[in-house]
Every structure is written in C-alpha cells, then in structure tokens.
Design a protein around this motif. Structure first.
Motif, PDB file in Angstrom:
ATOM      1  N   HIS A  71      36.720  21.519  82.321  1.00 41.12           N
ATOM      2  CA  HIS A  71      35.394  20.916  82.219  1.00 41.12           C
ATOM      3  C   HIS A  71      35.581  19.576  81.523  1.00 41.12           C
ATOM      4  O   HIS A  71      36.701  19.237  81.143  1.00 41.12           O
ATOM      5  CB  HIS A  71      34.401  21.831  81.508  1.00 41.12           C
ATOM      6  N   HIS A  95      35.182  20.072  88.457  1.00 41.83           N
ATOM      7  CA  HIS A  95      33.922  20.684  88.853  1.00 41.83           C
ATOM      8  C   HIS A  95      32.975  19.593  89.384  1.00 41.83           C
ATOM      9  O   HIS A  95      32.930  18.490  88.841  1.00 41.83           O
ATOM     10  CB  HIS A  95      33.298  21.381  87.640  1.00 41.83           C
ATOM     11  N   ARG A  97      29.931  19.015  89.024  1.00 41.52           N
ATOM     12  CA  ARG A  97      29.006  18.477  88.024  1.00 41.52           C
ATOM     13  C   ARG A  97      29.702  17.510  87.061  1.00 41.52           C
ATOM     14  O   ARG A  97      29.036  16.771  86.331  1.00 41.52           O
ATOM     15  CB  ARG A  97      28.356  19.613  87.229  1.00 41.52           C
ATOM     16  N   GLY A  98      31.036  17.553  87.034  1.00 38.52           N
ATOM     17  CA  GLY A  98      31.772  16.698  86.126  1.00 38.52           C
ATOM     18  C   GLY A  98      32.449  15.518  86.795  1.00 38.52           C
ATOM     19  O   GLY A  98      32.962  14.630  86.115  1.00 38.52           O
ATOM     20  N   ARG A 100      31.501  12.824  88.416  1.00 41.70           N
ATOM     21  CA  ARG A 100      31.023  11.457  88.135  1.00 41.70           C
ATOM     22  C   ARG A 100      31.478  10.987  86.755  1.00 41.70           C
ATOM     23  O   ARG A 100      31.675   9.794  86.538  1.00 41.70           O
ATOM     24  CB  ARG A 100      29.508  11.389  88.261  1.00 41.70           C
ATOM     25  N   SER A 138      36.105  17.046  94.127  1.00 40.59           N
ATOM     26  CA  SER A 138      35.139  17.979  93.560  1.00 40.59           C
ATOM     27  C   SER A 138      35.436  19.375  94.086  1.00 40.59           C
ATOM     28  O   SER A 138      35.489  19.590  95.302  1.00 40.59           O
ATOM     29  CB  SER A 138      33.705  17.579  93.943  1.00 40.59           C
ATOM     30  N   ASP A 156      33.605  29.074  89.768  1.00 38.98           N
ATOM     31  CA  ASP A 156      32.550  28.445  88.985  1.00 38.98           C
ATOM     32  C   ASP A 156      32.183  29.388  87.846  1.00 38.98           C
ATOM     33  O   ASP A 156      31.789  30.535  88.084  1.00 38.98           O
ATOM     34  CB  ASP A 156      31.343  28.194  89.891  1.00 38.98           C
ATOM     35  N   PRO A 158      29.951  29.106  84.652  1.00 43.73           N
ATOM     36  CA  PRO A 158      29.038  28.533  83.653  1.00 43.73           C
ATOM     37  C   PRO A 158      28.866  29.467  82.462  1.00 43.73           C
ATOM     38  O   PRO A 158      29.286  30.624  82.480  1.00 43.73           O
ATOM     39  CB  PRO A 158      27.738  28.384  84.444  1.00 43.73           C
ATOM     40  N   ARG A 162      27.769  23.914  82.248  1.00 50.88           N
ATOM     41  CA  ARG A 162      27.495  24.059  83.688  1.00 50.88           C
ATOM     42  C   ARG A 162      28.542  23.359  84.533  1.00 50.88           C
ATOM     43  O   ARG A 162      28.615  23.599  85.748  1.00 50.88           O
ATOM     44  CB  ARG A 162      26.103  23.520  84.006  1.00 50.88           C
ATOM     45  N   HIS A 163      29.356  22.499  83.907  1.00 53.65           N
ATOM     46  CA  HIS A 163      30.399  21.774  84.638  1.00 53.65           C
ATOM     47  C   HIS A 163      31.769  22.420  84.412  1.00 53.65           C
ATOM     48  O   HIS A 163      32.782  21.734  84.351  1.00 53.65           O
ATOM     49  CB  HIS A 163      30.414  20.299  84.229  1.00 53.65           C
ATOM     50  N   GLN A 204      25.072  22.894  76.713  1.00 50.76           N
ATOM     51  CA  GLN A 204      24.660  23.703  77.864  1.00 50.76           C
ATOM     52  C   GLN A 204      24.951  25.193  77.678  1.00 50.76           C
ATOM     53  O   GLN A 204      25.112  25.934  78.652  1.00 50.76           O
ATOM     54  CB  GLN A 204      25.356  23.189  79.133  1.00 50.76           C
TER      55      GLN A 204
END
Length: 316
Positions: A71, A95, A97-98, A100, A138, A156, A158, A162-163, A204
């Motif tokens: 993460h 992940h 969500r990570g 970017r 990703s 995944d 979480p 969440r990432h 998170q």
C-alpha cells in the motif's frame, strides 16, 4: 551477508530498511530463476540497502522485474520512485487506489507533512519521487503475475487501508501482508512465540473489513506471514486468534471513549494499558518503560486512526 539481510529460504529475503529502529520495517526480495521482485521498499533512505542486497546476491538491477508496494503509506512505499530510477526493466504493481500516488506523490507528501512536519519528513522520508505512468500497473483482486515462472497472486485486503493488497506466494506458502495482518515485533517474542496487534493507523481503518481480510488470508492455509513490521511469523492459528482479540479490544476502547472530553489522550492511555497487560500475559519481561517506548509510535498512530474511524462512523 550484510547484517540487514536475512535469508528466509524459498528464494525470499528480508531486508531491514533501517526505518526508525532495527527490526521495525522490512522490505522483501523474492528471487526466482535469475529474476527478482521487491515487495515494499521502506523509505528513500532504504534504497542503498535494497540495491546492496541485489549486489550481495549477485543480481544486476536490470534483473528486477517488479517493485510491489503493499500500500502507499510511506514506510512501505516511500522509496518506490527513487528505487525505480536504478531499475531499468522494473515495473511497479500497485493497488488501483494507490497508483496515482506512485505517479504523482504530491498529495501523499502533503498528507504526511500535515501529520509529521517538514523536519521529520526530511529526516525520516526524504523527498518523494514519482514513477512514469507507463511503468505502473494497477492490480486487481485475483490478478496473477509471474516472476521467472513463479506465480504471485494479488488479493484486495482492505481494513488497514482501502489501497491495500496482499501478495500470495505459493512457493513459500506465505502472504506478504503489509499491515493487514498487524504488527509483531521481535523484541516481544517469548517462549510462547510471537505477539501481535492490529494497526489502526489513519486514515482508513475499517475493523469489519479488516476482520474479513484476515479471515480470507487464513483460508489460504498459509505456513507463514511476511510482515513489514516485522519479519516472518508462523504459528498462525494462535496469532490470528490473538490478532482478532486485540482488534475487538481496540474497537471497544474507541467506542468507550467516543464522547470523552480528551478522547485522544484517553484512547492512548487505554491502548498502552491493553498492550502492557497482554504482553505480561504473554510472558514478556521487558520493563514497562521499554514496552512503552517500543510501542509509542503505534499507540499514537492507532489512537489517531481510531479517532478518525469514530468520527466517520458517527456521520454514516
């Protein structure tokens, strides 16, 4: 072998990144048929150790195919961009969500800066470096990548963030867990074995999602968990039960202090007491001051994360 490098067998090596103190923050190197992958990197300051591990094992930088942060928290992924500058063939598997934040870490840096301040950011993390988007993959739940023919399966997971994804390595029958399977410091090992607690670090934390992720990982029948904090642990039926007990106790502490006038201080006090009592029951003989010192950062961050969870839960 360098003192920061540990051979765990099955082509898996633990690298002590040197973050904060010895035996606190691990990166992992998997080697298979002349190809290599890093899982977690530590911070920028760890990069010389990561490259030193390659050199010691007779591997060239171009033999690294993957850099895989579990993460994007900085103690796990802060060194990714700088490390990638030395690995011409590697890609980053992160992940979705990570992703970017690996490409443009400005928001990641600003978020950490707000917590730690400029002096601590430079001391502990350094200036974050982005990764060319063309070199970033990703991941998705169930994705399988191969390293020299060795399958690495992504899940995944979480709960801590969440990432967060975890990586299943069938060869060693182990999960590379990041923070999903908690914290287990070697200073607290006793004749009963390792001791473990969950991490509710901001921002998170989701206890129900974390419980689900832990159960999913255990269903795989692992022999080991490879923790970032810290190292390989076994005896997983006992440890997963203890981890969930501590998760329930952590949530109960937060709920009990929901409307306390000085909630953060009260949560910190209750968490520290929980950990001390649990360690005494585990047979830990360290002085109370030593225990408090070793867990000071985790008590602070876990209390922060609990507070954010409590406030989020009240508005949903």
């Amino acid at each position: 072998m360098p003192d920061y490098l540990q051979d765990l067998g099955d082509g898996v090596y633990a690298i002590d990144t040197g973050f904060q103190r010895p035996l606190f923050d691990a990166a992992y190197l998997i080697v298979e048929d002349g190809r290599a992958a890093f899982i977690d990197t530590g911070t920028n300051h760890a990069v010389p150790r990561l490259l030193g591990a390659l050199e010691y094992l007779g591997l060239r930088p171009e033999q690294v195919d993957w850099v895989i942060p579990t993460h994007v928290h900085l103690d796990h992924a802060g060194g990714v961009g700088l490390l990638m500058q030395s690995l011409p063939q590697a890609r980053v598997a992160v992940h979705p969500r990570g992703a970017r934040h690996m490409i443009d870490p400005a928001a990641l840096y600003q978020g950490a800066l707000a917590v730690y301040g400029e002096e601590e950011m430079q001391r502990s993390y350094g200036t974050l470096v982005g990764v060319d988007a063309a070199r970033v993959l990703s991941t998705s739940d169930g994705l399988q990548l191969e390293l020299g023919g060795r399958p690495l399966l992504f899940a995944d997971t979480p709960g801590h963030a969440r990432h967060h994804h975890c990586i299943w390595d069938e060869r060693s029958r182990s999960w590379f867990t990041g923070d999903t399977f908690g914290l287990s410091y070697r200073e607290f090992d006793t004749a009963k074995g390792p001791w473990i607690i969950p991490t509710s670090t901001p921002v998170q934390f989701d206890p129900e999602a974390l419980r689900t992720s832990i159960a999913r990982m255990m269903r795989q029948g692992p022999l080991h968990m490879q923790l970032t904090h810290y190292g390989r642990i076994s005896d997983l039926p006992r440890l997963s039960e203890l981890l969930l007990e501590h998760l329930d106790a952590t949530v109960a502490i937060g709920l009990a202090q929901l409307d306390a006038p000085d909630r953060h201080a009260s949560i910190k006090q209750d968490l520290a007491l929980l950990y001390r009592r649990s360690l005494r029951a585990h047979g830990c003989l360290l002085a109370e001051a030593c225990i408090d010192d070793l867990l000071a950062m985790d008590v602070e961050l876990n209390a922060q994360g609990l507070g954010i969870w409590l406030d989020r839960d009240k508005t949903t």
